[in-house]
Structures are given as structure tokens and as C-alpha cells.
Design a protein around this motif. Structure first.
Motif, PDB file in Angstrom:
ATOM      1  N   VAL A 163      10.158  15.412  67.209  1.00  0.00           N
ATOM      2  CA  VAL A 163       9.962  14.292  66.289  1.00  0.00           C
ATOM      3  C   VAL A 163      11.004  14.352  65.186  1.00  0.00           C
ATOM      4  O   VAL A 163      11.153  15.365  64.501  1.00  0.00           O
ATOM      5  CB  VAL A 163       8.545  14.342  65.685  1.00  0.00           C
ATOM      6  CG1 VAL A 163       8.388  13.244  64.632  1.00  0.00           C
ATOM      7  CG2 VAL A 163       7.498  14.189  66.774  1.00  0.00           C
ATOM      8  N   GLN A 164      11.725  13.271  65.027  1.00  0.00           N
ATOM      9  CA  GLN A 164      12.757  13.209  64.016  1.00  0.00           C
ATOM     10  C   GLN A 164      12.163  12.739  62.688  1.00  0.00           C
ATOM     11  O   GLN A 164      11.411  11.768  62.647  1.00  0.00           O
ATOM     12  CB  GLN A 164      13.866  12.250  64.458  1.00  0.00           C
ATOM     13  CG  GLN A 164      14.562  12.669  65.740  1.00  0.00           C
ATOM     14  CD  GLN A 164      15.248  14.025  65.588  1.00  0.00           C
ATOM     15  OE1 GLN A 164      15.956  14.259  64.612  1.00  0.00           O
ATOM     16  NE2 GLN A 164      15.028  14.902  66.555  1.00  0.00           N
ATOM     17  N   PRO A 165      12.447  13.413  61.593  1.00  0.00           N
ATOM     18  CA  PRO A 165      11.918  13.000  60.295  1.00  0.00           C
ATOM     19  C   PRO A 165      12.491  11.653  59.876  1.00  0.00           C
ATOM     20  O   PRO A 165      13.567  11.239  60.308  1.00  0.00           O
ATOM     21  CB  PRO A 165      12.356  14.114  59.356  1.00  0.00           C
ATOM     22  CG  PRO A 165      13.553  14.720  60.003  1.00  0.00           C
ATOM     23  CD  PRO A 165      13.308  14.612  61.479  1.00  0.00           C
ATOM     24  N   VAL A 166      11.745  10.977  58.994  1.00  0.00           N
ATOM     25  CA  VAL A 166      12.161   9.673  58.500  1.00  0.00           C
ATOM     26  C   VAL A 166      12.093   9.697  56.971  1.00  0.00           C
ATOM     27  O   VAL A 166      11.632  10.660  56.369  1.00  0.00           O
ATOM     28  CB  VAL A 166      11.262   8.546  59.058  1.00  0.00           C
ATOM     29  CG1 VAL A 166      11.394   8.452  60.564  1.00  0.00           C
ATOM     30  CG2 VAL A 166       9.797   8.793  58.669  1.00  0.00           C
ATOM     31  N   SER A 167      12.529   8.625  56.357  1.00  0.00           N
ATOM     32  CA  SER A 167      12.471   8.528  54.899  1.00  0.00           C
ATOM     33  C   SER A 167      11.724   7.261  54.497  1.00  0.00           C
ATOM     34  O   SER A 167      11.735   6.257  55.214  1.00  0.00           O
ATOM     35  CB  SER A 167      13.873   8.524  54.286  1.00  0.00           C
ATOM     36  OG  SER A 167      14.591   7.368  54.697  1.00  0.00           O
ATOM     37  N   LEU A 168      11.068   7.334  53.349  1.00  0.00           N
ATOM     38  CA  LEU A 168      10.374   6.187  52.769  1.00  0.00           C
ATOM     39  C   LEU A 168      10.971   5.931  51.395  1.00  0.00           C
ATOM     40  O   LEU A 168      10.931   6.794  50.513  1.00  0.00           O
ATOM     41  CB  LEU A 168       8.869   6.473  52.659  1.00  0.00           C
ATOM     42  CG  LEU A 168       8.031   5.439  51.892  1.00  0.00           C
ATOM     43  CD1 LEU A 168       8.107   4.077  52.560  1.00  0.00           C
ATOM     44  CD2 LEU A 168       6.578   5.902  51.792  1.00  0.00           C
ATOM     45  N   ASN A 169      11.550   4.762  51.224  1.00  0.00           N
ATOM     46  CA  ASN A 169      12.204   4.385  49.966  1.00  0.00           C
ATOM     47  C   ASN A 169      11.360   3.327  49.264  1.00  0.00           C
ATOM     48  O   ASN A 169      11.154   2.230  49.790  1.00  0.00           O
ATOM     49  CB  ASN A 169      13.603   3.843  50.241  1.00  0.00           C
ATOM     50  CG  ASN A 169      14.473   4.854  50.987  1.00  0.00           C
ATOM     51  OD1 ASN A 169      14.782   5.902  50.452  1.00  0.00           O
ATOM     52  ND2 ASN A 169      14.832   4.532  52.224  1.00  0.00           N
ATOM     53  N   LEU A 170      10.868   3.670  48.082  1.00  0.00           N
ATOM     54  CA  LEU A 170       9.990   2.782  47.339  1.00  0.00           C
ATOM     55  C   LEU A 170      10.693   2.234  46.108  1.00  0.00           C
ATOM     56  O   LEU A 170      11.300   2.985  45.344  1.00  0.00           O
ATOM     57  CB  LEU A 170       8.726   3.525  46.912  1.00  0.00           C
ATOM     58  CG  LEU A 170       7.850   4.086  48.039  1.00  0.00           C
ATOM     59  CD1 LEU A 170       6.723   4.926  47.461  1.00  0.00           C
ATOM     60  CD2 LEU A 170       7.291   2.958  48.902  1.00  0.00           C
ATOM     61  N   THR A 171      10.602   0.925  45.928  1.00  0.00           N
ATOM     62  CA  THR A 171      11.058   0.278  44.713  1.00  0.00           C
ATOM     63  C   THR A 171       9.824  -0.056  43.882  1.00  0.00           C
ATOM     64  O   THR A 171       8.898  -0.704  44.367  1.00  0.00           O
ATOM     65  CB  THR A 171      11.841  -1.006  45.018  1.00  0.00           C
ATOM     66  OG1 THR A 171      12.987  -0.678  45.821  1.00  0.00           O
ATOM     67  CG2 THR A 171      12.299  -1.679  43.737  1.00  0.00           C
ATOM     68  N   ILE A 172       9.808   0.405  42.635  1.00  0.00           N
ATOM     69  CA  ILE A 172       8.603   0.303  41.807  1.00  0.00           C
ATOM     70  C   ILE A 172       8.880  -0.535  40.573  1.00  0.00           C
ATOM     71  O   ILE A 172       9.915  -0.365  39.919  1.00  0.00           O
ATOM     72  CB  ILE A 172       8.122   1.712  41.386  1.00  0.00           C
ATOM     73  CG1 ILE A 172       7.843   2.549  42.638  1.00  0.00           C
ATOM     74  CG2 ILE A 172       6.874   1.632  40.524  1.00  0.00           C
ATOM     75  CD1 ILE A 172       7.530   3.990  42.339  1.00  0.00           C
ATOM     76  N   GLN A 173       7.941  -1.422  40.280  1.00  0.00           N
ATOM     77  CA  GLN A 173       8.050  -2.182  39.045  1.00  0.00           C
ATOM     78  C   GLN A 173       6.660  -2.380  38.457  1.00  0.00           C
ATOM     79  O   GLN A 173       5.662  -2.448  39.172  1.00  0.00           O
ATOM     80  CB  GLN A 173       8.736  -3.520  39.268  1.00  0.00           C
ATOM     81  CG  GLN A 173       8.002  -4.491  40.170  1.00  0.00           C
ATOM     82  CD  GLN A 173       8.738  -5.808  40.292  1.00  0.00           C
ATOM     83  OE1 GLN A 173       9.927  -5.906  40.015  1.00  0.00           O
ATOM     84  NE2 GLN A 173       8.021  -6.844  40.697  1.00  0.00           N
ATOM     85  N   ALA A 174       6.622  -2.430  37.125  1.00  0.00           N
ATOM     86  CA  ALA A 174       5.373  -2.671  36.397  1.00  0.00           C
ATOM     87  C   ALA A 174       5.616  -3.806  35.420  1.00  0.00           C
ATOM     88  O   ALA A 174       6.497  -3.715  34.566  1.00  0.00           O
ATOM     89  CB  ALA A 174       4.930  -1.409  35.659  1.00  0.00           C
ATOM     90  N   GLN A 175       4.834  -4.843  35.570  1.00  0.00           N
ATOM     91  CA  GLN A 175       5.084  -6.036  34.768  1.00  0.00           C
ATOM     92  C   GLN A 175       3.763  -6.699  34.422  1.00  0.00           C
ATOM     93  O   GLN A 175       2.826  -6.720  35.226  1.00  0.00           O
ATOM     94  CB  GLN A 175       5.963  -7.016  35.559  1.00  0.00           C
ATOM     95  CG  GLN A 175       6.531  -8.148  34.727  1.00  0.00           C
ATOM     96  CD  GLN A 175       7.656  -8.866  35.459  1.00  0.00           C
ATOM     97  OE1 GLN A 175       8.235  -8.333  36.403  1.00  0.00           O
ATOM     98  NE2 GLN A 175       7.958 -10.073  35.024  1.00  0.00           N
TER      99      GLN A 175
END
Length: 450
Positions: free
Chosen positions: A27-39
């Protein structure tokens, strides 16, 4: 070529191919990229101090990250799978007041949550943190698990404890308490929301919503709704700051044996497993709803005030789901809210033909609600779709021992001011609540947790 050399060459080739295949199958690892904003409205807040937790639903492996530099957080080299995500940002009272012009003495919490996010490959996702609703009335203790079926009281000893979390006297008159309808399986389909598999209420027959509002995110749909009665003054039932009221399903002493409404003995063999609710402030009793014929276990205590039945879909009594498939709301009626009796009701969207016997659920605007808590089964594989929008409760909670364990959920103490406990209320129940190994109706120090 020598026969032995041929055999050796073939063996070496097999080993090489086997190794190659083994490497390719990993199993090849993956990445999770999160863009976060609070408004909030047109005001944006710095998310660099936000914290994010992701949990693999299959393995329960969790990863934590802090500090969304430039509004981004990356989880690299994680195992592919389905993930639950929770993000929190605490904004100081001073910063919130300065930016919004709205004065507050308490820090303000923003939350975001996603369930069942597929991260089978490198994935990008945006998280919008929202400020939760904070009210003066909060659920302090929720005893939904019940006690042992053979030694205790099963579901009959369940109760809710409602707390005045403000610094002024509040009046419980016309306080509404309800349970929220939701789907109790994880099936996908035409009439369910993609991703969560919860009902897509926008497809309910005859559905109407206010201008600019969404049927799934701006409303909840109640299957029960009870109200503390009022004598017209609105001040019959004062609750002091830092005090509470207990609402029992059945306000009797469950630690002792008794006769039910049919005259049959109900034997309690281990009173240490259950509680005495004979001194509850209020109880629910459905004799009027049932046409004058009481449910056998719903004993009416004449010394305890009955709640009014504002809405009730089916059943014999107020029963909290002991498996943890439930959500609770409370709100206070006032002159600024339309009468509950005028609210519309709708069938679940998978009901494509409406008859006189079709169950309908009361549509309650999220804007009404002062506090809400959602619970879930302690075992991941037995959990059902989340039914409350994130603005009411971002992440659900549970008692670890589960059904019939005698355990109760208790809201944590945030701080104590001049002897008055202020309870934690971030609209993230997984953070706001802990538990007692045995429910406690005393309202004393033993019924709180830090």
C-alpha cells in the motif's frame, strides 16, 4: 547450457519477479492537504493556531496537526482509507470583540468536521470553521445508556439534566426539549445525502424553507418535543445561575421494586446500578397522548410536574436511544419566535406517498436552538449517519461502556467564578463532555466533572 545452470537462473528470475510483485502490492501512502478558513460574516480570523485531528475509520489510527501556515495543513504519508476530520480554533475574547465589534467575556470557539472523507489517493479539501451557537441553557447531564436489563431498570431510569450556564436567573417556563430524527443505517441512495448518507430533507414531499436557507443545514427535524409548562407569567420556574433541573422519563425511585400500571411487580435486584428519580423537577408522561390508557412502565408521579407534549410521532414514552443513535435539542420560546404549533412537519424523503398514517417530523430552524448534543455508538462499525449540522454539534460523543452500562455523559467544567461553575460549551461534544461511571441525580459536586 548446463541443466543445473538453467534451473538456478530460473530460480533467480522467480525471486526477482516475486520481490518486484511484493513491492508493487504494498500500500502506497497518500497525503491529505487541507485548506482552512474561519469567517463570521465579512470578518476573517487567523487560523494559524487551529488544531486538526484526522482519524482512520478502519484502523482508528489518529494524526494531529497544529498551525495552519497560510491557511494550510498537510498530512503526508498516511494510510489510504476513510477518515473523520475535526478542526478547532479558539479565538480570544479580546480578538473577537476587536474584530467583530460584538462584546464577549468568553473566548469563542470555531469548529469544522467531516465524516467518511475518502482519502484513497492524494486529496485536497477545504474546511470552513464556523462559530457554534452558545446559549444560556445547556445540557449538563445526559443519561441515555440506561441500566442492566435484569438487575437494573433498563431504559426506565433515563433522564436529562438542563443547566443555567449564565450569571443571571433564568426561567424554565416554555423551555422546549426534543429529539431529532435521522437515518439509522448507512445505506446510500437517491434520497440520501452523498458522503454522509443522511436523509436529504430537501427531497421530502412538499418541503418548504425560508429564503436563502437549506433544508439540511438550517433546520432539524424533531420526532419528539416536550415543553416545560407555563402559567402565563413566564416566571413560575426560576433556575438560579449554576443550578439545574432534571427531567425524568419516569420520576420514581428506580432503586426500589414497584408495581407497574398493570399491577405487575418490577423487581430491582441491584439498586446500585440505577437512580432515584422521585425528586426530579419534571417528568414526561404520555397518558393524554395515548388516549387515557397509560403505558405500563410510565408511572405518573403526582408530586412531579409533567411536561407538555408539544409534538410526538410514535411510541409510549420518552425513550432515549440506549445504543447511542440520537440527538437532543433545547430552546426557549419567546415573543421573537413563531409559535411551535405553526411549524410545518415533513415525512422523510424516502417516503414517496403521503397518507394519513405517514410519520412526519417537525421542522425546527437551527436559529431557534440554544443547545444541541448528538451521541453515537461507541463502536465505529455500529455508528449511523450524523444528524445535526456542525454549527450545532461538530463532533458527536458517547459513554464508553455503551448500552445499559449505568454511565452518563456530563458536560465538563470550564472554570469556576465565585463558586459558580461555568460549563464548557464549544459545540463539539467530543471535547465538551466526559462521563460518570454511574449517573448522578444529586446536583451536588459529585455530579460535575472537571
Amino acid at each position: 547450457m548446463n541443466r543445473n545452470l538453467i534451473i538456478i537462473a530460473m530460480l533467480l528470475l522467480t525471486v526477482v519477479i516475486g520481490c518486484k510483485k511484493s513491492e508493487d502490492d504494498r500500500v502506497q501512502p497518500v497525503s491529505l492537504n487541507l485548506t482552512i478558513q474561519a469567517q463570521e460574516g465579512d470578518v476573517s480570523f487567523d487560523v494559524s493556531k487551529s488544531t486538526v485531528k484526522i482519524t482512520n475509520r478502519s484502523t482508528s489510527e489518529a494524526y494531529n496537526a497544529e498551525g495552519a501556515t497560510s491557511g494550510k495543513i498537510t498530512f503526508a504519508n498516511i494510510t489510504p482509507g476513510s477518515y473523520d476530520i475535526a478542526a478547532v480554533l479558539v479565538v480570544s475574547a479580546q480578538e473577537y470583540t476587536q474584530k467583530t465589534g460584538v462584546y464577549t467575556e468568553e473566548d469563542v470557539t470555531f469548529n469544522a468536521a467531516l465524516e467518511r472523507l475518502d482519502v484513497s489517493s492524494n486529496t485536497e479539501k477545504q474546511l470552513d470553521l464556523v462559530i457554534g451557537k452558545v446559549g444560556n441553557w445547556v445540557f449538563k447531564q445526559i443519561y441515555y445508556a440506561g441500566s442492566d436489563p435484569s438487575k437494573g431498570a433498563i431504559f426506565r431510569d433515563q433522564f436529562l439534566e438542563i443547566y443555567n450556564n449564565s450569571n443571571t436567573v433564568l426561567y424554565a417556563d416554555s423551555l422546549y426539549i426534543g429529539q431529532v430524527e435521522g437515518k439509522n443505517n448507512n445505506n446510500s441512495g437517491q434520497y440520501f445525502q452523498s458522503g454522509s448518507n443522511q436523509y436529504d430533507w430537501s427531497q421530502s414531499i412538499g418541503m418548504t424553507v425560508g429564503a436563502g436557507l437549506d433544508a439540511n443545514n438550517d433546520y432539524v427535524y424533531a420526532n419528539t418535543l416536550f415543553m416545560v409548562p407555563s402559567d402565563g407569567t413566564g416566571k413560575k420556574y426560576p433556575v438560579q445561575p449554576g443550578q439545574s433541573i432534571i427531567i425524568a422519563a419516569t420520576a420514581i425511585d428506580h432503586t426500589n421494586s414497584y408495581a407497574d400500571n398493570n399491577g405487575t411487580s418490577v423487581i430491582i435486584t441491584d439498586p446500585n446500578l440505577t437512580v432515584n428519580l422521585s425528586n426530579a423537577d419534571f417528568e414526561t408522561n404520555l397518558i393524554s397522548y395515548l388516549g387515557g390508557i397509560p403505558y405500563k412502565y410510565d408511572i405518573d408521579n403526582p408530586k412531579v410536574t409533567n411536561l407538555d407534549i408539544a409534538y410526538f410521532v410514535s411510541g409510549n414514552d420518552m425513550v432515549l436511544n440506549a445504543l447511542g443513535r440520537d440527538a437532543y435539542i433545547l430552546f426557549k420560546a419567546n415573543q421573537n419566535l413563531p409559535a411551535v404549533k405553526n411549524l410545518p412537519a415533513f415525512a422523510t424523503p424516502d417516503q414517496r406517498e403521503i397518507t394519513a398514517t405517514t410519520n412526519k417530523y417537525l421542522q425546527i430552524p437551527v436559529s431557534y436552538i440554544d443547545d444541541a448534543v448528538e451521541i453515537m455508538h461507541p463502536t465505529e462499525s455500529k455508528r449511523v449517519p450524523k444528524r445535526l449540522p456542525n454549527v450545532l454539534d461538530a463532533v458527536r460523543t458517547f459513554v464508553p461502556a455503551g448500552q445499559y452500562s449505568s454511565q452518563s455523559l456530563v458536560r465538563k467544567t470550564l472554570k469556576t467564578v465565585n463558586g459558580r461553575r461555568i460549563l464548557k460549551d464549544t459545540n463539539n461534544s467530543s471535547e465538551d463532555f466526559g462521563y460518570l461511571n454511574k449517573a448522578d441525580v444529586s446536583k451536588s459536586a459529585s455530579s460535575f466533572i472537571d
